[in-house]
Design an enzyme around this catalytic site. Sequence first.
Site, mmCIF file in Angstrom:
data_model
loop_
_atom_site.group_PDB
_atom_site.id
_atom_site.type_symbol
_atom_site.label_atom_id
_atom_site.label_comp_id
_atom_site.label_asym_id
_atom_site.label_seq_id
_atom_site.Cartn_x
_atom_site.Cartn_y
_atom_site.Cartn_z
ATOM 1 N N ALA A 72 0.855 -1.193 0.000
ATOM 2 C CA ALA A 72 0.000 0.000 0.000
ATOM 3 C C ALA A 72 0.887 1.237 0.000
ATOM 4 O O ALA A 72 1.989 1.215 0.556
ATOM 5 C CB ALA A 72 -0.873 -0.020 1.245
ATOM 6 N N GLY A 108 0.691 -5.112 0.755
ATOM 7 C CA GLY A 108 -0.460 -5.171 -0.141
ATOM 8 C C GLY A 108 -0.117 -5.843 -1.466
ATOM 9 O O GLY A 108 -0.987 -6.457 -2.103
ATOM 10 N N GLU A 152 4.380 -5.433 6.997
ATOM 11 C CA GLU A 152 3.545 -4.368 7.571
ATOM 12 C C GLU A 152 3.953 -4.000 8.992
ATOM 13 O O GLU A 152 3.931 -2.815 9.358
ATOM 14 C CB GLU A 152 2.065 -4.767 7.548
ATOM 15 C CG GLU A 152 1.397 -4.615 6.195
ATOM 16 C CD GLU A 152 1.497 -5.852 5.321
ATOM 17 O OE1 GLU A 152 2.365 -6.711 5.592
ATOM 18 O OE2 GLU A 152 0.716 -5.961 4.360
HETATM 19 C C1 3H9 Z 1 0.746 -2.307 3.357
HETATM 20 O O1 3H9 Z 1 0.970 -2.792 2.293
HETATM 21 C C2 3H9 Z 1 -0.590 -2.412 4.060
HETATM 22 C C3 3H9 Z 1 -1.529 -3.361 3.396
HETATM 23 O O2 3H9 Z 1 -1.423 -4.642 3.944
HETATM 24 C C4 3H9 Z 1 -2.947 -2.933 3.667
HETATM 25 C C5 3H9 Z 1 -3.533 -1.971 2.768
HETATM 26 C C6 3H9 Z 1 -4.995 -1.737 3.008
HETATM 27 N N1 3H9 Z 1 4.680 3.429 -0.031
HETATM 28 O O3 3H9 Z 1 13.402 1.829 -0.505
HETATM 29 P P1 3H9 Z 1 13.665 2.519 -1.792
HETATM 30 C C7 3H9 Z 1 9.213 4.672 -2.088
HETATM 31 S S1 3H9 Z 1 1.916 -1.411 4.193
HETATM 32 C C8 3H9 Z 1 5.106 4.588 -0.516
HETATM 33 O O4 3H9 Z 1 14.632 3.633 -1.800
HETATM 34 P P2 3H9 Z 1 14.728 0.042 -2.765
HETATM 35 C C9 3H9 Z 1 10.365 5.140 -1.220
HETATM 36 O O5 3H9 Z 1 9.946 6.080 -0.280
HETATM 37 C C10 3H9 Z 1 3.305 -1.410 3.094
HETATM 38 N N2 3H9 Z 1 6.349 4.769 -1.035
HETATM 39 O O6 3H9 Z 1 14.078 1.477 -2.928
HETATM 40 C C11 3H9 Z 1 11.305 5.713 -2.263
HETATM 41 O O7 3H9 Z 1 10.821 6.990 -2.595
HETATM 42 P P3 3H9 Z 1 11.813 8.192 -3.034
HETATM 43 C C12 3H9 Z 1 4.070 -2.681 3.156
HETATM 44 C C13 3H9 Z 1 7.164 3.734 -1.030
HETATM 45 O O8 3H9 Z 1 14.842 -0.518 -4.122
HETATM 46 C C14 3H9 Z 1 11.101 4.787 -3.461
HETATM 47 O O9 3H9 Z 1 9.839 4.154 -3.249
HETATM 48 N N3 3H9 Z 1 5.248 -2.586 2.318
HETATM 49 C C15 3H9 Z 1 6.776 2.485 -0.539
HETATM 50 O O10 3H9 Z 1 15.951 0.118 -1.900
HETATM 51 C C16 3H9 Z 1 12.165 3.736 -3.586
HETATM 52 O O11 3H9 Z 1 12.259 3.024 -2.351
HETATM 53 C C17 3H9 Z 1 6.463 -2.307 2.793
HETATM 54 O O12 3H9 Z 1 6.659 -2.159 3.971
HETATM 55 C C18 3H9 Z 1 5.457 2.342 -0.013
HETATM 56 N N4 3H9 Z 1 4.988 1.183 0.471
HETATM 57 O O13 3H9 Z 1 13.673 -0.814 -1.939
HETATM 58 C C19 3H9 Z 1 7.567 -2.210 1.787
HETATM 59 N N5 3H9 Z 1 7.819 1.629 -0.668
HETATM 60 O O14 3H9 Z 1 12.431 7.729 -4.309
HETATM 61 C C20 3H9 Z 1 8.284 -0.907 1.950
HETATM 62 C C21 3H9 Z 1 8.815 2.328 -1.235
HETATM 63 O O15 3H9 Z 1 10.898 9.342 -3.163
HETATM 64 N N6 3H9 Z 1 9.302 -0.690 0.923
HETATM 65 N N7 3H9 Z 1 8.436 3.592 -1.455
HETATM 66 O O16 3H9 Z 1 12.804 8.321 -1.911
HETATM 67 C C22 3H9 Z 1 10.472 -1.328 0.896
HETATM 68 O O17 3H9 Z 1 10.761 -2.198 1.671
HETATM 69 C C23 3H9 Z 1 11.477 -0.884 -0.141
HETATM 70 O O18 3H9 Z 1 11.150 0.428 -0.524
HETATM 71 C C24 3H9 Z 1 11.534 -1.768 -1.419
HETATM 72 C C25 3H9 Z 1 12.425 -1.093 -2.483
HETATM 73 C C26 3H9 Z 1 12.122 -3.132 -1.034
HETATM 74 C C27 3H9 Z 1 10.170 -1.931 -2.012
#
Ligand code: 3H9
Length: 688
Positions: free
Chosen positions: A60, A99, A122
Amino acid sequence: MSVTKRNEADVGYVEIDNPPVNAIGQSVRQGLLDAVRWAEELHLTRVILSGKGRAFAAGADAREFDSAPLEPHLPDVLNAIDESFVPWIAAIDGVALGGGAEIAMACRMRIMSPKSQIGMPEVTLGVIPGAGGTQRLPRLVGLAKALDMISLGKPLNAADALAAKLTHTVEDDPVEEAYMVNTEELGCIVPTWELPAPEHDKELLANARATIAKKSPNQIAPNRAIDVIEAGLSIPFHDALPIERAAFLELKTGEQARALRHIFFAERAAKMPETIKADPVALDHIAVVGGGTMGAGIAYALLNAGLRATILETDEDGVARAQTNVEKVIDASLKRGLISDARAQDHRARFNATTDYTTVGDAMLAIEAAFESMEVKKDVFAKLAMTLPKEAILATNTSYLDINELAATLPDPSRVIGLHFFAPAHIMKLLEIVRGDKTSDAAIATGFALGKALRKIPVLAGVCDGFIGNRILARYREAADTVFMDGSTPWEVDEAMEAFGYAMGPYEAQDLSGLDIAHANRRRQDATRDPNRRYIPIADRMVELGKLGRKTGAGWYRYPGGNGKVDDPIVADLAIEESHLAKRERTDYSGEQITERLVLAMINEAADILDEGIAHNARDIDLVTVFGYGFPRWRGGLMHHADTLSAKAIVARLRELSQEDAVAWKVSPLLERCAERGINLADAAPSK
Ligand code: 3H9
């Protein structure tokens, strides 16, 4: 378009296209829901869902979490996919997280490429899966695995996902493979929501709760996730979803989730300021001066990033020690399975230790990690300046010393910068990049480029005693020592700070690092210390007694047989003696009072650090305290925590404390300004 769709005959191709990581915002949800209806109208035989770029979907969009949820909601979209008569196949090439994993689980089939990951992180954002993940995952992988994945938040790689039966197969080209799936076989797969929930197993649930009590005792979300999973075991799927949704929405707006989101985005915002326009020097061969634990850790981090590292030492014994220290780190990484034998060999081939400075004649960066003495460092820098190319950057890893004084000894002080690593340097993520008065933009750009290469969290700091982190640490310890001398024991202080969320209190931590370092610092500061500031002499007495911490077998605690800490009555006696000599009345502080004093002392110091422009913003202080000093991440860092207390309340309490000691508790002008204007520290501007 956040979701694109096309069909080739009766096969639909839907692609999530929301760079950079396909976060699932409102437009993605709407696009997916439209695609469900579109596929049904066309009576397609399958939909192959993929993500454009490096992610299937990162979850999400957490940037939407601060506002009210917008329709369509993800649980409804996923129910539509799961219940559709057109079977969907998730073709996962990249990460499917949160999500993103929930979308994949609502599909009839999952096919992953070997480099992909799937998981439910999450809880690391202080929430629980909120789109059916707590109900679909146990149905797909069983209760034990689901509890593990959801409450700990660790993703699975493709091989582990296959073993857990979370993916049907692992293939190089998941989209192509999804096309090849036999239509009849696909039609026989039961929709996930129709699968039976696993048996209610009390023991598994109790084990999961026990693990959480140990690993993340203060965090709400992991336990809540277990509760919601448990609730779903004995009721129909569609009755469990509202329970999950309510818990998700409640957690999302809670303080822990806000704090964890703040630190998640702060980490990603830790980049070079846009005002720095210069290019970094090319990083290839880097000289590290000093092969002690810190130098060896830095060298290993460089090798791990694919760079060449040469440790410079003063004599052959030093060279041998440096080699042993680096070999120890390589060996430990091998044993933990972090690197392969081939990679270890490659590291060794790019490493050298020598006394001969001419071997680093091509190095464009040197990092000095020698003994913490200005004279030693001046000598090292003079030698480096003579040997390295004149454009090369000369960095010091000093924790406290004046970088301007060091730079002034060189013909070109603009090449000097501070690169403050934290031990163990190959593990700790924080890197303070210290800018001297004359430091060039190229040197700063090089510091940030190095931070990126080493995958560190870089934070720019100005010159002062201790920069950002150690200056706050010094005030923290001073407040702890004051509480100790005035009534508490190290045990009580440590216990209070552990209850606040630190993994270890200040005294146990100091026993690990050694009391001699802080002692040497106090001697260095003797000449400049404010004579009106109260001085707590207990730590000096400890050093006189040879109680330097774990390395001497005892410090603030004793460690019989090298095991866990035990209280040392001699230490408590020292405090009683000193407070008697100083004619101070002792107070029996409660845990809350101890925590309040230590935390307020840090906040007040940090506000001065911000006001003086030593830190550029409150967010950087949060990063330093969380990633360098163990401040609880779920509190969002020191300044974020301060904002939850409010500047007004902090100032009021500091004023009360200043009645006891006007010097130690002098209220920071920046805090006063925030309190007056009713603004957060996060929005405060320095006066300098
Ligand atoms: C959820 O899913 C709840 C659901 O169950 C329920 C819904 C109803 N949102 O980390 P990076 C941005 S909770 C918004 O540097 P990497 C990040 O800020 C979510 N933005 O790259 C950055 O922006 P900027 C559960 C996000 O390759 C850019 O993307 N998911 C999100 O080193 C690049 O990110 C997680 O907890 C997000 N969810 O790593 C996963 N994710 O360029 C969280 C990333 O402006 N994310 N951004 O600085 C991660 O673990 C890592 O970002 C990922 C990529 C592995 C995906």
